[in-house]
Design an enzyme around this catalytic site. Structure first.
Site, PDB file in Angstrom:
ATOM      1  N   TYR A   1      -1.315  -8.557   0.098  1.00 17.09           N
ATOM      2  CA  TYR A   1      -2.256  -7.779   0.901  1.00 17.09           C
ATOM      3  C   TYR A   1      -2.787  -6.587   0.104  1.00 17.09           C
ATOM      4  CZ  TYR A   1      -4.258  -5.039   4.620  1.00 17.09           C
ATOM      5  OH  TYR A   1      -5.146  -4.334   5.391  1.00 17.09           O
TER       6      TYR A   1
ATOM      7  N   TRP B   1      -6.632  -3.937  -0.654  1.00 19.11           N
ATOM      8  CA  TRP B   1      -8.086  -3.800  -0.698  1.00 19.11           C
ATOM      9  C   TRP B   1      -8.668  -4.041  -2.083  1.00 19.11           C
ATOM     10  CZ3 TRP B   1     -12.065  -1.071   2.434  1.00 19.11           C
ATOM     11  CH2 TRP B   1     -11.829  -1.247   3.808  1.00 19.11           C
TER      12      TRP B   1
HETATM   13  P1  PGD Z   1      -4.801   0.396  -1.681  1.00 20.17           P
HETATM   14  O1  PGD Z   1      -4.386   1.761  -2.085  1.00 20.17           O
HETATM   15  O2  PGD Z   1      -6.256   0.178  -1.405  1.00 20.17           O
HETATM   16  O3  PGD Z   1      -3.961   0.095  -0.372  1.00 20.17           O
HETATM   17  O4  PGD Z   1      -3.197  -0.780   1.774  1.00 20.17           O
HETATM   18  P2  PGD Z   1      -3.671  -1.299   0.347  1.00 20.17           P
HETATM   19  O5  PGD Z   1      -2.519  -1.937  -0.319  1.00 20.17           O
HETATM   20  O6  PGD Z   1      -4.942  -2.054   0.456  1.00 20.17           O
HETATM   21  O7  PGD Z   1      -4.249  -0.651  -2.734  1.00 20.17           O
HETATM   22  C1  PGD Z   1      -5.064  -1.383  -3.556  1.00 20.17           C
HETATM   23  C2  PGD Z   1      -4.419  -1.462  -4.928  1.00 20.17           C
HETATM   24  O8  PGD Z   1      -5.198  -2.356  -5.706  1.00 20.17           O
HETATM   25  C3  PGD Z   1      -4.401  -0.140  -5.657  1.00 20.17           C
HETATM   26  O9  PGD Z   1      -3.101   0.136  -6.130  1.00 20.17           O
HETATM   27  C4  PGD Z   1      -5.380  -0.348  -6.822  1.00 20.17           C
HETATM   28  O10 PGD Z   1      -5.023   0.336  -8.002  1.00 20.17           O
HETATM   29  C5  PGD Z   1      -5.305  -1.851  -7.028  1.00 20.17           C
HETATM   30  N1  PGD Z   1      -6.515  -2.426  -7.617  1.00 20.17           N
HETATM   31  C6  PGD Z   1      -7.790  -1.994  -7.500  1.00 20.17           C
HETATM   32  N2  PGD Z   1      -8.616  -2.816  -8.165  1.00 20.17           N
HETATM   33  C7  PGD Z   1      -7.859  -3.804  -8.701  1.00 20.17           C
HETATM   34  C8  PGD Z   1      -8.156  -4.950  -9.481  1.00 20.17           C
HETATM   35  O11 PGD Z   1      -9.283  -5.267  -9.799  1.00 20.17           O
HETATM   36  N3  PGD Z   1      -7.115  -5.751  -9.837  1.00 20.17           N
HETATM   37  C9  PGD Z   1      -5.842  -5.460  -9.485  1.00 20.17           C
HETATM   38  N4  PGD Z   1      -4.899  -6.302  -9.869  1.00 20.17           N
HETATM   39  N5  PGD Z   1      -5.534  -4.362  -8.751  1.00 20.17           N
HETATM   40  C10 PGD Z   1      -6.525  -3.553  -8.367  1.00 20.17           C
HETATM   41  C11 PGD Z   1      -4.082  -0.284   2.710  1.00 20.17           C
HETATM   42  C12 PGD Z   1      -3.455  -0.408   4.092  1.00 20.17           C
HETATM   43  O12 PGD Z   1      -2.524   0.659   4.307  1.00 20.17           O
HETATM   44  C13 PGD Z   1      -4.450  -0.400   5.178  1.00 20.17           C
HETATM   45  S1  PGD Z   1      -5.877  -1.344   4.980  1.00 20.17           S
HETATM   46  C14 PGD Z   1      -4.241   0.247   6.338  1.00 20.17           C
HETATM   47  S2  PGD Z   1      -5.481   0.337   7.511  1.00 20.17           S
HETATM   48  C15 PGD Z   1      -2.962   0.834   6.704  1.00 20.17           C
HETATM   49  N6  PGD Z   1      -3.075   2.169   7.170  1.00 20.17           N
HETATM   50  C16 PGD Z   1      -1.972   2.903   7.345  1.00 20.17           C
HETATM   51  C17 PGD Z   1      -1.873   4.000   8.278  1.00 20.17           C
HETATM   52  O13 PGD Z   1      -2.825   4.329   8.996  1.00 20.17           O
HETATM   53  N7  PGD Z   1      -0.717   4.664   8.352  1.00 20.17           N
HETATM   54  C18 PGD Z   1       0.349   4.340   7.627  1.00 20.17           C
HETATM   55  N8  PGD Z   1       1.472   5.059   7.739  1.00 20.17           N
HETATM   56  N9  PGD Z   1       0.287   3.327   6.744  1.00 20.17           N
HETATM   57  C19 PGD Z   1      -0.809   2.593   6.584  1.00 20.17           C
HETATM   58  N10 PGD Z   1      -0.838   1.561   5.694  1.00 20.17           N
HETATM   59  C20 PGD Z   1      -1.924   0.609   5.609  1.00 20.17           C
END
Ligand code: PGD
Length: 773
Positions: free
Chosen positions: A123, A125
């Site tokens: 999972y 983004w």
């Molecule tokens: P990101 O920080 O976007 O968080 O959780 P998600 O895991 O999506 O992580 C994306 C990762 O992908 C980053 O570490 C980035 O460096 C890496 N990345 C970016 N581009 C690339 C690429 O091209 N290749 C590779 N291999 N990696 C890449 C988000 C999730 O968190 C979401 S959507 C929600 S809505 C939730 N919200 C909450 C909340 O409201 N409250 C709490 N306590 N916790 C939550 N967690 C959830």
């Protein structure tokens, strides 16, 4: 004059060697020179997002991963459960060695346990491009090269609502993407009652790409026309100042009770729309017996609601009268359902909108999650966009996404989900690309134990996130700026040719190239790559859009022309209100896709599941995690302003908003002074699950009794050897609970928990999350 929600295109600024690119947080152009990286927001964006300013400092930051690395314990002792994950050293290796070791391990698991022992939910983004979308790449790779994987369903964003809405109203996308738009609000709404608000920080980001941030302008226009906004939230800035909202604070997690009190008032004062309920809904009489107390002995009067939610009874009654007979829009944010019993406010918000008889009218009715992400509340594109086919998954097993720690800790045990009793699989290898579970999952100390159970954890990352620091095999991925791609989202008409802005960092490679080489070792190179280079894939993925434009007699530039121009505006469908409008016009010919074809105030299907924590109609259910001695404050752990989730937390825009290196938590003056906390002090937030530090911002924008700490500060344990070490940086997920919303949807409940707060008087430990490994 510019329409606040229209799309007159003013073009990308591609002068001075700037090249086009896009991200989840906005379109921009950029240039890498000896002076470093410079970014310019898209000139057509009326309200650009400052998050693009994280790129310059992040591109060549020391925390980027330069070379493949293997955890020493795994390298020396081989695969197997190991609680040294997150505590061990790493050994840098060549790509050849890393891919040989990994392909060998993938074959071992496949041949001894089968692909059902691989969890590839992965999972996250990741980045905005439609081809180098890491999650799509890893799924395609596991399907084609390994025969499949155990997947995850639903999202951390909308775990409860995405399971519920199709049963009671319509498909999730019908409600979020083809329903009430910002254009309608600007033109039609008379009153918008926003439960959980519609904070701009949320609509400033969107999956895929977002060219225009229109929400602020639409709210300004609506208000100017006389529309009233009412915000129900513990945080004042959950609606922007431009909305001029009336702020009602309600005890977190009690919106359902407040809504019940409003509907009770409507009914007892004869203000509800009985004709609408009769013609369009299913099960109102059953719900009415609950509302009036006939079925449970408790009428849901405004005063009953007041005692639970903290909004006084008279205010609730007046609110009901203000809504009745007007073009009223009820919005319910994602955040409300990211909590225990998160299904209830989503369902009850719909019932409130139905009782007002507004569903299906322009600018009225029910808009779940409007403002939660930038692509909601907009027109839909009328051409197909680039889509990478992921292939067939030979494993049918799945988990609801937020149940990962339960799965890893308790293989073979049963759990309830969507009316079924299911069993957790026994996972031996976890493959992650493009997500950060040490950001997104709840109760991180428990998650650490869960990851200790597997044989192998593989992570592709661009930086040493906590997830990478717990992995056995760490493969450095390029950042979006270092590769070509196509930026596109179904609700944004600007398709962007994402040019390469900079060379890859160190030995980083594109996820696609990593998977292509692995597929080669697994004998699946041709089916995985289909003989295409990345550039050829972009041309291939662009073709359906071009062909569709051509078939409609519209200008249809070939790929090279699109690429050189940098962007393409695609046609959009009229703003027609989607399925709900058509249903209103003719409920027989355009029946809803629910079991009854109508709006389900009572669902026989959900009632038939027999789950007490999600019965057949919306109800108020007592919460188990409420303030008490030891944990007297609510913690709201919401989305951050200065980054997307945890992405580029090390970038300049994100770090500049921290104080003494810590994430900033907001606290009401009353709670701060009771604890001797002054603005700028460092606080310790703790409960039975963990503790973290955060810098205090004392403000009356937060209701009393509540502390708000956004997600996304990278987990930074003071002593990684300890089991529940203090996170010195401010990651709220060391505090949140790892439970599902209910046995029905099992969604993420990370938004809300309870904590104690105190002033931190010790020596301030250093931040090491952004150190090189
Ligand atoms: P990101 O920080 O976007 O968080 O959780 P998600 O895991 O999506 O992580 C994306 C990762 O992908 C980053 O570490 C980035 O460096 C890496 N990345 C970016 N581009 C690339 C690429 O091209 N290749 C590779 N291999 N990696 C890449 C988000 C999730 O968190 C979401 S959507 C929600 S809505 C939730 N919200 C909450 C909340 O409201 N409250 C709490 N306590 N916790 C939550 N967690 C959830």
């Amino acid at each position: 004059m510019r329409d606040s929600v229209g799309y007159p295109d003013s073009g990308l600024d591609l002068t001075d060697g700037f090249k086009p690119h896009t991200s989840h947080w906005g379109v921009f152009s950029a240039r890498q020179s000896e002076d470093g990286l410079q970014v310019r927001p898209y000139a057509g964006d009326p309200d650009p997002n400052g998050i693009i300013d994280n790129f310059p400092g992040a591109l060549r930051h020391q925390v980027r991963i330069a070379q493949p690395a293997i955890r020493r314990g795994w390298l020396e002792r081989g695969p197997g459960p190991d609680d040294r994950r997150g505590r061990d050293e790493y050994v840098s290796v060549s790509w050849e060695k890393a891919l040989d070791l990994l392909s060998g391990e993938l074959m071992r698991i496949r041949d001894t346990r089968g692909p059902g022992a691989v969890f590839g939910g992965s999972y996250g983004w990741s980045s905005a491009g439609r081809f180098h979308h890491a999650q799509s790449q890893v799924h395609r790779f596991l399907n084609i090269a390994l025969g499949g994987y155990v997947r995850s369903v639903n999202s951390y964003s909308s775990g409860a609502s995405s399971v519920l809405l199709p049963q009671i109203l319509a498909g999730y996308e019908d409600i979020t993407k083809h329903n009430v738009t910002w254009e309608q609000i600007a033109a039609e709404s008379q009153v918008v009652l926003a439960f959980g608000g519609m904070a701009l920080k949320n609509s400033m980001v969107a999956g895929g790409s977002i060219s225009k941030h229109v929400e602020r302008g639409a709210m300004t226009d609506a208000r100017r026309r006389g529309c009233e906004f009412i915000l129900v939230s513990p945080l004042r800035d959950d609606l922007p100042a431009e909305a001029g909202a009336e702020w009602m604070t309600c005890v977190p997690g009690t919106d359902t009770a407040l809504m019940l009190g409003i509907v009770h008032t409507l009914v007892t004062e004869g203000l509800h729309d009985q004709a609408f309920l009769d013609r369009y809904t299913e099960g109102w009489p059953v719900f009415l017996r609950y509302l009036t107390g006939e079925s449970d002995g408790q009428p849901k009067r405004a005063e009953w609601a007041a005692a639970i939610c903290g909004v006084d009874g008279l205010t609730i009654r007046k609110l009901a009268r203000r809504l009745a007979g007007r073009r009223a829009l009820i919005t319910v944010s994602h955040s409300l359902q990211r909590a225990e019993h998160g299904e209830q406010p989503v369902w009850m918000g719909m019932v409130l909108a139905a009782a007002l008889g507004q569903i299906g009218l322009p600018g009225g009715g029910y808009a779940y999650s409007l403002g939660a992400i930038g692509y909601y509340g907009r027109r839909v594109n009328d051409v197909p966009g680039p889509t990478l086919i992921q292939g067939r998954n030979g494993v049918s097993d799945f988990i609801p996404v937020a149940r990962i720690a339960d799965m890893l800790l308790h293989p073979g045990t049963t759990y309830r989900y969507n009316g079924e009793t299911r069993q957790y699989p026994d996972i031996r290898l976890v493959y992650w690309a493009g997500g950060n579970p040490f950001h997104h999952h709840q109760d991180i100390n428990r998650l650490r134990k869960a990851f200790a159970q597997v044989d192998t954890l593989v992570v592709h990352e661009l930086a040493w996130t906590a997830t990478a620091r717990h992995a056995d095999i760490v493969l450095p991925a390029t950042m979006t700026l270092e590769r070509e791609d196509i930026g596109y989202s179904t609700n944004d008409p600007l398709m962007v040719a994402m040019h390469r802005i900079a060379e890859p960092f160190g030995l980083a490679r594109d996820d696609y190239d990593i998977f292509a080489d692995l597929a080669d070792r697994l004998g699946a190179h041709e089916p995985f790559t289909e003989g295409r280079t990345s550039r050829q894939w972009l041309e291939h993925l662009y073709e359906p859009t071009r062909a569709s434009l051509e078939a409609r007699g519209l200008e249809a530039p070939n790929f090279l022309t699109f690429w050189e121009r940098g962007s393409l505006i695609v046609p959009q469908r009229p703003d027609d209100g989607g399925k709900l409008r058509r249903f209103r016009e003719d409920p027989i010919a355009h029946a809803l896709p629910t079991p009854s074809g109508r709006i389900e105030i009572f669902s026989s299907k959900i009632a038939g599941h027999g789950d007490a924590d999600c019965p057949g109609h919306p109800v108020w259910l007592e919460k188990t995690d409420v303030p008490k001695p030891g944990v007297p404050c609510f913690l709201v752990a919401n989305q951050p302003v200065t980054r997307l989730h945890s992405q580029l937390d090390f970038g300049g825009h994100s770090t500049a908003a921290k104080h003494r290196g810590r994430e900033v938590a907001r606290i009401n003056p009353r709670d701060a002074s009771a604890r001797g906390i002054a603005d700028g002090d460092i606080m310790r937030l703790f409960n039975e699950r963990g503790a973290c530090l955060a810098a205090a911002h004392v403000t009356d924008a937060i209701a009393p009794g509540i502390v708000q700490l956004p997600t996304g500060a990278w987990y930074d344990p003071m002593d990684p050897e300890e089991d529940r070490s203090l996170c010195v940086h401010g990651n709220p997920n060391v505090l949140t609970r790892d439970i599902g919303t209910s046995s029905f949807a099992q969604g993420c409940t990370g938004q809300l928990t309870t904590v104690q707060v105190e002033r931190f008087n010790g020596n301030l430990p250093p931040i090491r999350a952004f150190d090189p490994m």
